[in-house]
Each structure stands twice: as structure tokens, then as C-alpha cells.
Design a protein around this motif. Structure first.
Motif, short mmCIF file in Angstrom:
data_model
loop_
_atom_site.label_atom_id
_atom_site.label_comp_id
_atom_site.label_asym_id
_atom_site.label_seq_id
_atom_site.Cartn_x
_atom_site.Cartn_y
_atom_site.Cartn_z
N SER A 193 42.56 44.26 48.11
CA SER A 193 41.85 44.48 46.86
C SER A 193 42.17 43.34 45.90
N LEU A 194 41.26 43.11 44.98
CA LEU A 194 41.52 42.13 43.94
C LEU A 194 40.74 42.48 42.69
N ALA A 195 41.35 42.16 41.57
CA ALA A 195 40.74 42.39 40.26
C ALA A 195 40.52 41.04 39.59
N VAL A 196 39.28 40.79 39.21
CA VAL A 196 38.90 39.50 38.67
C VAL A 196 38.16 39.72 37.34
N SER A 197 38.39 38.85 36.39
CA SER A 197 37.68 38.95 35.12
C SER A 197 36.22 38.56 35.29
N LEU A 198 35.38 39.14 34.47
CA LEU A 198 33.97 38.77 34.50
C LEU A 198 33.81 37.28 34.29
N GLY A 199 32.98 36.66 35.12
CA GLY A 199 32.74 35.24 35.03
C GLY A 199 33.72 34.37 35.80
N GLU A 200 34.77 34.99 36.32
CA GLU A 200 35.76 34.24 37.08
C GLU A 200 35.43 34.28 38.58
#
Lengths: 113, 116
Positions: free
Chosen positions: A10-17
Motif C-alpha cells: 500500500s502507499l499513500a500519496v498526496s494529490l498531484g504527486e
């Protein structure tokens, strides 16, 4: 059987990244005579069937946004989302179709940070 | 427009049988596949059949218990499931094989629950 291993789980990424998902096969999925990698990527949004994003490791399906790209050859592959959008929250799977039994990776869950 | 509609799922006891159907429309003569997904789990390829029905392929976990078939005249795909086990519980999807194993259209799935 060819084992497909994805990383991370799993991974969590900021919007636009950028989001990057890796997929490794236990043996090559490159068919030498055609120089084609028998590798597909799917997106599965919650409550929906999977959706084919890429075939032949890097051929984007019609209608798939160009922020999605696939790369790699042989045993190591990557799916990149160049600029994460809210609608990209999903589980992503790689799949080899080089030989039966066709096998999927365990999935990578992509979330918004 | 390509459409795939599965039916035939339900609750069955261990050792029982079910026959899944997949009605296809908007295309003809493609290889077809069944893929399943246990609740909260990943995708698991089950079986595939060639465009003319002459070749069939199975996962080891279902070989000898499941049979894939198709009726080209009716544009229907089937999965006969016998000797069902608790671990066969899953949503079963039919999917079209675009070239060979890349699956470009999927149905919404039908839930099979194997439980006593």
C-alpha cells in the motif's frame, strides 16, 4: 507457476504527486521471438470489477489517462501515476499472461495522503 | 457496446455444484476467462477457453472439478463447478481476452458462497 510480487502493498500519496508501483515476476515474461512482455496492469476501484490499464507492459488502453505509464522488461516492471488524482484511489494489480496459469500480483492499494 | 453479464451464483453446501453463466454481447469470437476474488482478497485466475472452444485451461486448484465451456451460437460462456469447497467462495467474474491473457472487458461478477 510464475509468481508475481508487487511492492509496496500500500502507499499513500498526496494529490498531484507521483505514485510508483513495482511488480516482479519469478521468471521472465518476455517472449523473445516477438520481444513482447506478457504483462498487464489493472485498476480496481472499490465495489467495481478490475479495469485494464496497460497491456504488453507499456501499451496504454484506450481511454486511460496519460498520467498512467508502464515500464520494464523481463522480470521487473513499474506502473507510474505521474500526478495522482482523487479518482485514482484503487487497488492496482499486475498480471502475467506469458503462460498458464495466468497469475496476478497480490495488489497494491493506493490512497490519498 | 461490449457487455458481459454473469449469473448463477448463490449459496451452496460443500460438495455441491453450481453452473455459472456469462452472457456476452457486442462482440463475437474472443477467448474468454473466469477470474475469481474471495472477499477482501486479490484476483485469482480460474480458467480460460479459446475463441473456438477447442482449447481450455485451468488453475490447478480447480482442475478436475470445474469445466469451462461456451456456446458460440448463443454467445454464452459457462463454468460448471462441482465438488465445491469452502475456499471456492468468491465473486466470479467473466472477462474477455483482448489478445490472449490481457482482459479488456469484465462483467460485474456473481457471488458464490460455499458454506454449510
Amino acid at each position: 507457476d510464475i509468481v508475481m510480487t508487487q511492492s509496496p502493498d500500500s502507499l499513500a500519496v498526496s494529490l498531484g504527486e507521483r505514485a510508483t508501483i513495482n511488480c516482479k515476476s519469478s521468471q521472465t515474461v518476455l517472449y523473445s521471438s516477438s520481444n513482447k512482455n506478457y504483462l498487464a496492469w489493472y485498476q480496481q476501484r472499490p465495489g467495481q470489477p478490475p479495469n485494464l490499464l496497460m497491456s504488453w507492459a507499456s501499451t496504454r488502453e484506450s481511454g486511460v489517462p496519460d498520467r498512467f505509464s508502464g515500464s520494464g522488461s523481463g522480470t521487473d516492471f513499474t506502473l507510474t501515476i505521474s500526478s495522482l488524482q482523487a479518482e485514482d484511489v484503487a487497488v492496482y494489480y499486475c498480471q502475467q499472461y506469458y503462460t498458464t496459469p495466468w497469475t496476478f500480483g497480490q495488489g497494491t492499494k493506493v490512497e490519498i495522503k | 457496446e461490449v457487455q458481459l453479464l454473469e449469473s448463477g451464483g448463490g449459496l451452496v453446501q460443500p460438495g455441491g455444484s453450481l453452473r455459472l453463466s456469462c452472457a456476452a454481447s457486442g462482440f463475437t469470437t474472443y477467448a474468454m476467462t473466469w477470474v475469481r476474488q474471495a472477499p477482501g482478497k486479490g484476483l485469482d485466475w480460474v480458467s480460460a477457453i479459446s475463441s473456438n472452444g477447442g482449447s481450455t485451461f485451468y488453475a490447478d486448484s480447480v482442475k478436475g472439478r470445474f469445466t469451462i465451456s461456451r456456446d458460440i451460437s448463443k454467445n454464452m460462456l459457462y463454468l460448471q463447478m462441482n465438488s465445491l469447497r469452502v475456499e471456492d467462495t468468491a465473486v466470479y467474474y467473466c472477462a474477455r481476452s483482448q489478445g490472449w491473457g490481457d482482459l479488456d472487458y469484465w462483467g460485474q461478477g456473481t457471488l458464490v458462497t460455499v458454506s454449510s
